[in-house]
Design an enzyme around this catalytic site. Structure first.
Site, short mmCIF file in Angstrom:
data_model
loop_
_atom_site.label_atom_id
_atom_site.label_comp_id
_atom_site.label_asym_id
_atom_site.label_seq_id
_atom_site.Cartn_x
_atom_site.Cartn_y
_atom_site.Cartn_z
N ALA A 26 8.65 26.18 -13.49
CA ALA A 26 7.43 26.01 -14.27
C ALA A 26 7.72 26.43 -15.70
O ALA A 26 7.91 27.62 -15.97
CB ALA A 26 6.31 26.85 -13.67
N SER A 28 6.64 26.80 -19.55
CA SER A 28 5.52 26.85 -20.49
C SER A 28 5.93 26.50 -21.91
O SER A 28 5.09 26.29 -22.78
CB SER A 28 4.89 28.24 -20.49
OG SER A 28 5.81 29.19 -21.03
N SER A 33 10.32 31.40 -19.40
CA SER A 33 10.57 30.30 -18.47
C SER A 33 11.77 29.47 -18.88
O SER A 33 12.48 28.92 -18.03
CB SER A 33 9.32 29.41 -18.33
OG SER A 33 8.94 28.88 -19.58
N LEU A 52 2.98 21.79 -17.55
CA LEU A 52 1.61 21.32 -17.41
C LEU A 52 0.94 21.28 -18.78
O LEU A 52 0.93 22.27 -19.50
CB LEU A 52 0.81 22.25 -16.49
CG LEU A 52 1.36 22.46 -15.08
CD1 LEU A 52 0.43 23.39 -14.31
CD2 LEU A 52 1.53 21.14 -14.36
N CYS A 120 -5.90 30.74 -13.56
CA CYS A 120 -4.93 29.69 -13.84
C CYS A 120 -3.76 29.78 -12.87
O CYS A 120 -3.32 28.77 -12.31
CB CYS A 120 -4.44 29.79 -15.28
SG CYS A 120 -3.26 28.50 -15.76
N GLY A 144 8.73 32.30 -14.99
CA GLY A 144 9.21 33.35 -15.89
C GLY A 144 8.37 34.61 -15.86
O GLY A 144 8.45 35.43 -16.77
N CYS A 217 -4.80 31.15 -23.80
CA CYS A 217 -4.23 29.96 -24.44
C CYS A 217 -5.27 29.05 -25.08
O CYS A 217 -5.00 28.44 -26.11
CB CYS A 217 -3.38 29.18 -23.44
SG CYS A 217 -4.29 28.52 -22.01
#
Length: 381
Positions: A26, A28, A33, A52, A120, A144, A217
């Protein structure tokens, strides 16, 4: 610096060569990560990077310290190109809005103080993305996050990160045993964030000096109220600031501008004693203030509990653990009294100030590193 490789055959715990072990990472777009992906690719794993897109590209491009949008998607793709593994971007805007942003707004309007990063992880990253990883025939999914997965006598356990200053266990308490079977956290045992950045420099990653993400975010500059007013036009109503003794001390322009325990910025100067927000009464549109001692809380109702202990949650009348009621506070000793499989009353042995509905109450092994899960603080009846 090498990552942990203490496993039967490969460093992720699978009895086969890394080249035959597919790992969805995953990504980001940040340093953490990116290092995980680069490290696993360097070890010969079959790495697939997935990012994502959680909210609008354009809005995010102008916001520094965000994740999962705009420039961060570009950075994740660039790392994948540099290290030679495939990378995919999945549009999760609608899912993210429905599962995280809408609840965030509604919780604030209800007088709570939500933690959308937990939702999330719970509803998007460790649910839909994890299922996507399985659809890609991955053996596991790596992230991460600074937390540790350790094998115990009854299977994988969740433990705090080696570096207490980077530990993210508070935000991952809702990770289920089934998810923990599939997840890997390669950074959890590192001694510091500096070690991660050293690895990023070692791999020549373009994001090696990229600043850490800050705040939530989708909330520019930490201004929660402006986001909620945009999401729920007209829902924010003015009202009175009231002392616990009934005196009206002033006016406010919406309870969403206040949190339990707040002292500064109340707009009620000239008083002889310092006052704190002790209650948000949404129905009466009142911000209730009082002396500091009124913030002390000993008993906390908790619901939506995710239990990670070895024995069933309701198998004992009491669990003696330590708990965190905010991410920035150290664990404090407490007694959990289960009411059902997912609800409990938590008694703090030492009262805490500023306990707020909407925050998480996370359970820890007293004197140890293991996380026993947690739940959500609510107002009760």
């Amino acid at each position: 610096m090498a990552l942990d490789t203490e496993t039967p055959v490969n460093s992720l715990g699978f009895a086969k060569p890394p080249s035959e072990t597919r790992v969805v990472v995953a990504m980001s777009g940040g340093v953490d990560s990116s290092v995980v992906a680069a490290y696993l690719a360097d070890q010969g794993y079959d790495v697939v990077g997935v990012t994502l897109q959680l909210y609008d590209h354009g809005a995010a491009l102008a916001k520094k310290g965000a994740c999962c949008a705009g420039i961060d998607i570009h950075d994740a793709r660039r790392v994948a190109e540099e290290r030679g593994f495939p990378h995919y971007v999945l549009d999760y805007e609608n899912i993210f809005k429905d599962a995280v942003i809408d609840e965030f707004a509604d919780s604030y309007l209800a007088g709570a103080t939500p933690v959308p990063c937990i939702r999330c992880n719970e509803r998007v990253k460790f649910k839909d993305l994890l299922e996507t990883a399985k659809d890609l025939e991955a053996d596991c999914m790596a992230t991460g996050h600074y937390i540790q997965r350790k094998m115990g006598p009854n299977g994988p356990e969740l433990h705090c990160a080696e570096d207490a200053n980077r530990d993210q266990s508070y935000f991952l308490f809702s990770t289920t045993p089934e998810q923990l079977e599939f997840l890997r956290f390669p950074l959890g045992h590192l001694p510091s964030k500096d070690a991660t950045r050293q690895m990023a420099a070692q791999y020549g990653l373009s994001v090696a000096d990229k600043p850490d993400s800050q705040d939530i975010c989708f909330v520019p500059n930490g201004n929660y109220a402006s986001v909620i007013e945009k999401l729920r036009p007209g829902a924010v109503e003015p009202g009175e600031i009231v002392h616990t003794d009934g005196r009206v001390l002033g006016q406010h322009n919406g309870v969403i501008h206040y949190t339990i325990g707040q002292r500064r910025g109340l707009g009620i100067g000239g008083l002889s004693e310092p006052l704190y927000v002790v209650k948000l009464d949404v129905d009466r549109k009142q911000v209730v203030v009082g002396p500091k001692e009124m913030l002390a809380t000993r008993t906390i109702p908790v619901r939506e509990i995710n239990w990670l202990g070895d024995a069933p949650f309701t198998s004992q009348k009491e669990w003696h653990v330590s708990v965190k009621v905010r991410s920035t506070r150290p664990p404090r000793e407490a007694i959990i009294r289960p009411l059902s499989d997912t609800t409990a009353e938590v008694e703090l042995l030492t009262p805490e100030e500023g306990v707020s509905p909407g925050q998480a109450c996370v359970f820890y092994e007293t004197g140890g590193s293991r996380i026993f899960g947690g739940g959500w603080i609510w107002k009760g009846e």
